[in-house]
Motif scaffolding. Structure first.
Motif, mmCIF file in Angstrom:
data_model
loop_
_atom_site.group_PDB
_atom_site.id
_atom_site.type_symbol
_atom_site.label_atom_id
_atom_site.label_comp_id
_atom_site.label_asym_id
_atom_site.label_seq_id
_atom_site.Cartn_x
_atom_site.Cartn_y
_atom_site.Cartn_z
ATOM 1 N N ASP A 37 18.319 57.086 -34.651
ATOM 2 C CA ASP A 37 17.334 58.148 -34.463
ATOM 3 C C ASP A 37 16.067 57.930 -35.284
ATOM 4 N N SER A 101 16.880 66.680 -33.337
ATOM 5 C CA SER A 101 16.559 65.498 -32.540
ATOM 6 C C SER A 101 16.636 65.837 -31.058
ATOM 7 N N TYR A 181 15.852 61.031 -26.645
ATOM 8 C CA TYR A 181 16.314 61.988 -27.654
ATOM 9 C C TYR A 181 17.599 62.696 -27.239
#
Length: 197
Positions: A37, A101, A181
């Motif tokens: 991420d 996220s 994402y």
């Protein structure tokens, strides 16, 4: 009451058990998505810039928000985890970076993306601090480096794999960057799993 020294000595003598192996896989799974991420914005930034007709400086501001969040997360999580415990802190930080996220995918403007990346960065860095500390506290000293290396090796695989996923998802549509994402949010299952970490 047993002294701290005797408890520590007892932990050092414990053999590697199913508990330790469970910890290895939980932390490796968490680090895989955490490390993946960290770089998602770099994979999606060109598409976001084009879709929203942004200046490069705007992308720079969002990137700065991520690292500001990481600074804040690393700065405060040690104090927090000493108060509420490592396990709760680990669950909390995984939830923070996973949820925010995911919310990156639903950002409709630069302000929303700035906020979601800021809080995502907080969770990412805080999870790293808690995870590494947890390893040092549950594994005997003679095995600690070996298993920390194993966990981080698996975790680091998240970076190229996320890049490879982004390579296929971003060109799908003008909004294909949002999928980047979303794809890795299986880590949301970690806090709700049968955890005895």
């Amino acid at each position: 009451m047993a002294s701290t020294a005797s408890i520590g000595a007892r932990l050092e003598r414990l053999p590697i058990s199913s508990f330790h192996r469970y910890v290895i896989w939980v932390l490796a799974f968490a680090f895989f998505f955490e490390l993946g991420d960290i770089n998602t914005l770099s994979y999606t930034a060109p598409a976001i810039e084009k879709a929203w007709n942004l200046q490069l400086s705007a992308i720079g501001n969002v990137t700065s928000a991520t690292f500001l969040g990481m600074f804040l997360g690393a700065s405060v999580i040690g104090y927090v985890s000493d108060r509420i415990g490592r396990k709760r802190s680990l669950i909390f930080t995984i939830l923070v970076y996973s949820v925010f996220s995911l919310l990156n995918a639903f950002a409709m403007n630069m302000t929303m993306l700035f906020v979601t990346r800021l809080v995502t960065g907080f969770g990412l860095s805080a999870m790293t601090v808690v995870g590494i500390t947890y390893i040092s506290e549950v594994f005997p000293a003679k095995k600690r480096g070996t298993y920390q290396g194993l966990i981080m090796t698996i975790g680091l695989c998240g970076i190229p794999i996320t890049a490879y996923v982004a390579r296929f998802l971003v060109p799908v549509a003008p909004w294909g960057w949002r999928f980047v994402y979303i794809w890795g949010r299986w880590d949301l299952s970690l806090p709700s799993s049968r955890s005895h970490v």
